[in-house]
Design an enzyme around this catalytic site. Structure first.
Site, PDB file in Angstrom:
ATOM      1  N   ARG A  50     -22.793  -1.164  -2.933  1.00  0.00           N
ATOM      2  CA  ARG A  50     -22.209  -1.544  -1.679  1.00  0.00           C
ATOM      3  C   ARG A  50     -21.522  -0.479  -1.024  1.00  0.00           C
ATOM      4  O   ARG A  50     -20.769   0.189  -1.734  1.00  0.00           O
ATOM      5  CB  ARG A  50     -21.209  -2.608  -2.154  1.00  0.00           C
ATOM      6  N   TRP A  91     -19.242   1.835  -6.525  1.00  0.00           N
ATOM      7  CA  TRP A  91     -19.857   1.932  -7.622  1.00  0.00           C
ATOM      8  C   TRP A  91     -18.958   1.303  -9.000  1.00  0.00           C
ATOM      9  O   TRP A  91     -17.620   2.068  -8.861  1.00  0.00           O
ATOM     10  CB  TRP A  91     -20.293   3.336  -8.039  1.00  0.00           C
ATOM     11  N   ASP A 123     -20.632 -11.088  -2.650  1.00  0.00           N
ATOM     12  CA  ASP A 123     -21.707 -10.579  -3.440  1.00  0.00           C
ATOM     13  C   ASP A 123     -22.731 -11.414  -3.898  1.00  0.00           C
ATOM     14  O   ASP A 123     -22.682 -12.541  -3.684  1.00  0.00           O
ATOM     15  CB  ASP A 123     -20.667  -9.697  -4.253  1.00  0.00           C
TER      16      ASP A 123
END
Length: 616
Positions: free
Chosen positions: A177, A190, A285
């Protein structure tokens, strides 16, 4: 990218949306709903993305492509070869043996010759790229989407993130992202187990800025390769060459020492100051829940370059099913031979998309000895990204096809017993919200490889059983029994939580073992007991095996409710990703939504889906 779009049009796999739509929620919502249609809907090309800024409308001249991976047909068109063929090539490569005769030797030479394609080839940059550097850089000139109302902002969803080790010996392509902070800064989400994070620590220790480049578009296979669970140190563009049968053509970046594919539509380059972190999030997410605000590295963008006819590739993450269902299927099939190297008796495995991949896995094995399934469980939990799997169910070679839902569930329930479960602890995906600690929690393994000795229960109908249980546990609202003809029926109970944990209250039901086997508690307010697809999604998302399971002589209780302090869960419990009704109404007025109510009922797109409580 343009060639792939032409192919999609020829096969009726693309819908072009010429209606102006906002990059803030509208485009993402429409693509989200499209992906939930039968067979994955169509790929969507939005030709007029817009953004409202200070009572003015900014129009982007770069179209947005969504749901490009979202069907088996589109996967087939992308790969240009059957997945089974790729799997066989992978298996042959992993089981390479010295040739026994001249004929085998010729075949080996051919296979080795084919491997010449795995190494990327360096080439020059195209001369017609539009280049923005330093003060000209502006990420806000790209049609980067905001997906969910509660998101911390817009973020890049399909970015190919290129990094390398401090000594330049190892290279990595990943997908993370990428939050847009302003015109020249991106947050890099990450997680702790990613190769880029390992590289980051090398640069931080050396107190050197880390080069990072992000590519968008080009051959869509680059994007899938960015998600591939390769071992540490294996460069994902080598996998691209293996699958395509041709070398990836890479060009040097302008601002740093990295290289990216020459045919990508957009390239963003810069450096990370490893001593600085910024708050990133919250964001919806792929689990279907929001992840909390946390600190992550920041990329300072030095250069943005793009083709004149660039297309911005994006996706939507949220509740299943979405296009990651099909991307995950390709991963599952292609990497089966690699898993079999660590678990030689593994026949097949399946990651249901409503188990969001790391929350549930089914595996079929050749059982050779006592506790063999438990041995393979440990092997799975110790290998690469399989180590993040929370719940694993193992069946024997005589089991039905793992994708035949009813048949495999009946098989598991006939073979289930609490004596054959394994509750362990280990690493969890950083996005997991049910574990009591960040990225670490309980794991559940179920050995369903042999017949159970658990006696069949005495069956009551749902209403009679409800009355019986409510007498001992008044916060029970409704229940529904699934697979009552099996040895271990599943009883799903919706409850209203008050001031005590459900697991504590469930002890009041231990006197009813005659009628119960597997009991799962869910929140009444958010669940439809007639919708097993969404029930499974919430259940495997919301449990930690060490905290939320209670067993007795024959019963197996699971608390899949939302957790809080009363449950000794002290982390923030996240909200689900739900569509904005305002955006939905706007899309309806523009004539762009069909069958929304049906899809909402089936996949819980908003807060307002009906639970049909009156039918129960």
């Amino acid at each position: 990218m343009r060639d792939f779009l032409k192919l999609l049009k020829e096969h009726d796999e693309l819908e072009v949306i010429d209606t102006p739509l906002e990059v803030d929620l509208e485009i993402a919502h429409l693509a989200y709903i499209e992906a939930k249609k039968p067979n994955g809907g169509k790929a969507l090309l939005f030709t007029q993305p817009i953004r409202k800024e200070h009572n003015q409308i900014k129009t982007f001249d770069m179209p947005v492509l969504m749901n490009a991976f979202g069907s088996f047909k589109r996967l087939e068109l992308l790969l240009k070869t059957p997945i089974e063929s790729l799997q066989q090539r992978m298996q042959a490569f992993l089981h390479f043996n010295a040739p026994k005769n001249f004929t085998e030797g010729l075949k080996v030479l051919k296979d080795l010759w084919d491997l010449r394609h795995i190494f990327p080839k360096k080439t020059t940059r195209p001369k017609d790229l539009i280049i923005k550097q330093d003060k000209e850089v502006n990420l806000l000139d790209l049609p980067i989407l905001k997906t969910w109302e509660k998101d911390g902002g817009a973020f890049i969803t399909m970015g190919q993130v290129y990094t390398q080790s401090l000594d330049h010996q190892k290279k990595n392509l990943g997908m993370y992202r990428l939050q847009v902070y302003d015109k020249n800064h991106l947050g890099l989400h990450w997680q702790i187990h990613k190769d880029s994070q390992l590289f980051f620590h090398e640069y931080a220790k050396a107190k050197v800025k880390m080069p990072v480049s992000i590519a968008i578009g080009g051959d869509l296979l680059y994007t899938w390769c960015a998600t591939a669970p390769l071992p540490y140190g294996v460069y994902e563009l080598m996998l691209y060459g293996f699958m395509r049968g041709k070398k990836a053509q890479v060009m040097p970046c302008l601002s740093n020492s990295l290289s990216v594919p020459r045919d990508c539509d957009i390239v963003i380059e810069g450096f990370v100051d490893c001593e600085k972190l910024e708050l990133e999030g919250p964001f919806g997410d792929h689990t279907g829940y929001y992840t909390p605000i946390e600190s992550y590295p920041v990329l300072e963008v030095k250069t943005i370059s793009y083709k004149k006819d660039s297309i911005y590739l994006a996706t939507v993450v949220g509740k299943p099913p979405l296009e990651d269902k099909y991307m995950g299927y390709l991963t599952e099939r292609l990497f089966l031979p690699l898993l079999q190297m660590n678990a030689p008796n593994l026949i097949d495995y399946y990651m249901p998309e409503n188990g969001v991949f790391h929350n549930l896995i089914l595996a079929k094995i050749h059982t050779r000895y006592n506790a063999h399934a438990k041995q393979v469980m440990h092997a799975f939990w110790g290998v690469g990204q399989m180590s993040f799997v929370k719940h694993a169910i193992f069946v024997n070679e005589d089991a039905p096809n793992l994708r035949d839902a009813n048949a495999i569930i009946e098989y598991i329930l006939e073979n289930f017993s609490k004596e054959k479960i394994l509750i362990s602890q280990g690493i969890c995906d950083a996005l997991d919200h049910a574990s009591p600690e960040y990225a670490m929690g309980g794991k559940l393994g179920i050995d369903a490889t042999s017949k159970s000795n658990t006696p069949h229960p005495t069956l009551l109908n749902d209403n009679a059983l409800l009355a019986l249980l409510q007498d001992k546990m008044p916060n029970i609202v409704l229940l529904k029994q699934y697979y009552p003809h099996t040895r271990n029926p599943i009883c799903v109970i919706s409850v209203e939580k008050k001031d005590k944990s459900v697991i504590e209250l469930a002890k009041n039901l231990l006197g009813f073992e005659e009628y119960l086997r597997i009991v799962i508690f869910v929140e009444h307010i958010s669940n439809d007991l007639n919708n097993p697809y969404m029930l499974l999604w919430r259940i495997v998302n919301n449990i930690d095996a060490q905290r939320d399971i209670l067993t007795s002589k024959h019963c197996f209780f699971i608390d899949a409710t939302n957790k809080g302090v009363m449950d000794k869960h002290f982390r923030e419990w996240p909200a689900e990703t739900n569509c904005s009704m305002e955006i939905i109404e706007n899309l309806k007025k523009k004539g762009l939504l069909k069958d929304f109510e049906t899809l909402n009922q089936k996949f819980h797109l908003t807060h307002s889906f009906s639970t049909h409580k009156e039918e129960l």
